[in-house]
Design a protein around this motif. Structure first.
Motif, short mmCIF file in Angstrom:
data_model
loop_
_atom_site.label_atom_id
_atom_site.label_comp_id
_atom_site.label_asym_id
_atom_site.label_seq_id
_atom_site.Cartn_x
_atom_site.Cartn_y
_atom_site.Cartn_z
N ILE A 1 -12.63 -37.49 -0.36
CA ILE A 1 -14.00 -37.82 0.01
C ILE A 1 -14.25 -37.21 1.39
O ILE A 1 -13.44 -37.41 2.31
N GLY A 2 -15.33 -36.46 1.53
CA GLY A 2 -15.56 -35.77 2.79
C GLY A 2 -17.00 -35.74 3.23
O GLY A 2 -17.92 -35.84 2.40
N VAL A 3 -17.19 -35.60 4.53
CA VAL A 3 -18.51 -35.40 5.13
C VAL A 3 -18.44 -34.08 5.90
O VAL A 3 -17.56 -33.90 6.76
N TYR A 4 -19.37 -33.16 5.60
CA TYR A 4 -19.37 -31.82 6.19
C TYR A 4 -20.76 -31.60 6.80
O TYR A 4 -21.74 -31.40 6.07
N HIS A 5 -20.83 -31.62 8.12
CA HIS A 5 -22.12 -31.60 8.82
C HIS A 5 -22.28 -30.31 9.61
O HIS A 5 -21.45 -29.99 10.48
N ASP A 6 -23.35 -29.57 9.30
CA ASP A 6 -23.68 -28.35 10.04
C ASP A 6 -24.56 -28.73 11.23
O ASP A 6 -25.76 -29.02 11.08
N VAL A 7 -23.97 -28.74 12.42
CA VAL A 7 -24.74 -29.02 13.64
C VAL A 7 -25.76 -27.90 13.85
O VAL A 7 -26.92 -28.14 14.16
N ASN A 8 -25.31 -26.67 13.66
CA ASN A 8 -26.17 -25.49 13.66
C ASN A 8 -25.41 -24.39 12.92
O ASN A 8 -24.39 -24.66 12.28
N ALA A 9 -25.90 -23.16 13.00
CA ALA A 9 -25.27 -22.07 12.25
C ALA A 9 -23.87 -21.74 12.75
O ALA A 9 -23.10 -21.09 12.04
N ASN A 10 -23.52 -22.20 13.95
CA ASN A 10 -22.24 -21.84 14.54
C ASN A 10 -21.22 -22.97 14.56
O ASN A 10 -20.05 -22.72 14.85
#
Length: 371
Positions: free
Chosen positions: A332-341
């Motif tokens: 089970i995972g959470v993958y968060h894009d803060v921004n493109a980098n």
């Protein structure tokens, strides 16, 4: 091919002074371009083995770091020519213990006939599987032991595509369909067959489809490989089928793999493992082992930036000699894009292994920087 040195110097100075990571692209006077990009990841992992020692690490996830160089030529006589070289350092290995991998070095030629790739690149068979695994940008299982990377879902859901020396042809898009074939060096390592020299090449093939509809998209693939083995009663062969579905924020993936390999027999001998002859060792006949694996995965991407996803995978081994094993894994995972980098990741994985009747819990916290 002459690059504008003033432009290159300016870009390098800008990248060094910038507080945020930037991809660098340099244009030459005659139309060539050079692109530099990459990523670095780092994780805190906490591994709890039932009945064993707990292990804490600061390490890579499934991926090492990448530093990639892409050269692209201007289109000439209907041909698009490019080259790609990357190096893959590991933050987990010791600096003097071979922690730098070289995974990719290839060129491509594309035209009305499709694309030909020649060099070292990810294998055709198994590539869809690993590239759609949510733990690609995480950890999965395979912590401890100070390996270069973790394993994600490799060999507990799908076979490893590996990085293989090859010549591959891929068709142009045909109303969503693509076909590809590759002749692969048999001595580049695989979960099926090891690294011994072979008289016959390894062959891989793939049929894929990609489509879209209002509010969503889908993909599907069917891939296979074949490797003749001298001295065994069965060649190495495998196939896999899978697909993905995106509807609004909902994302799902399912895949299945079936692999067979011929196992080398052994002649009768005396047991001298410890240097002392203790008795006879019976001969073992050539035999066949079979491995079945699958993954089901589903999640939701909130606001286009935060994916919350879970997957279940299972592997059944029918090993030569009558041993049957069944292993399973939850992530089970959470993958968060803060921004493109910048991507932040939190994962929990549970693994149950039949061979040693063990259960392992893994908590991983970390992230990626892309440039």
């Amino acid at each position: 091919m002459t690059f504008n040195k003033k432009l290159l110097a300016g870009l390098v100075a800008f990248a060094a002074a910038s507080t945020s990571a930037q991809a660098v692209t340099v244009a030459a006077n005659d139309g060539w371009t050079l692109g530099v990009s990459g990523s670095v990841n780092q994780f805190l992992t906490f591994t709890d083995v039932d009945g064993g020692d707990n292990v804490s690490e600061v390490r890579n996830g499934l991926l090492p770091a990448f530093l990639s160089f892409d050269m692209t030529a201007p289109t000439m006589n209907g041909l698009d020519i490019a080259a790609h070289i990357s190096i893959s350092p590991s933050t987990n290995g010791q600096s003097y213990a071979g922690s730098l991998e070289q995974r990719e070095a290839y060129f491509t030629v594309a035209g009305s006939f499709g694309q030909v790739l020649a060099g070292k690149a990810i294998g055709l068979y198994g590539s869809h599987n690993i590239l759609t695994d949510q733990t690609l940008f995480g950890v999965g299982y395979g912590t401890t032991g100070n390996l270069q990377t973790t394993l994600g879902g490799i060999n507990l859901g799908y076979d490893y595509a590996n990085w293989r020396s090859q010549i591959k042809w891929t068709s142009n898009d045909m109303n969503g369909f693509k076909i590809a074939f590759a002749a692969v060096d048999p001595n580049t390592g695989t979960s099926l067959g090891g690294n011994s020299d072979q008289d016959n090449l390894r062959f891989e093939g793939d049929l894929s489809y990609a489509g879209a509809f209002d509010g969503g998209s889908y993909t599907g693939w069917l891939s296979a490989m074949h490797q003749s083995n001298e001295g065994t009663i069965e060649d190495n062969k495998a196939w896999t089928v899978g697909g993905t579905l995106v509807v609004g924020g909902f994302e799902a993936m399912a895949q299945y793999s079936d692999s067979e390999q011929g196992d080398f027999g052994t002649a009768a001998s005396l047991n001298t493992t410890t240097g002392v002859i203790t008795g006879p060792v019976a001969a073992v006949a050539n035999a066949v082992s079979e491995y079945d694996q699958f993954i089901v995965q589903a999640g939701y991407r909130f606001a286009g930036t935060t994916l919350v996803s879970a997957q279940y995978s299972e592997r059944e081994d029918d090993i030569a000699g009558g041993t049957n094993l069944e292993d399973e894994k939850w992530t089970i995972g959470v993958y968060h894009d803060v921004n493109a980098n910048l991507k932040l990741v939190a994962e929990y994985t549970n693994v149950e292994m039949d061979n040693d009747d063990s259960e392992t819990d893994i908590i991983s916290l970390g992230g990626f920087v892309f440039f």
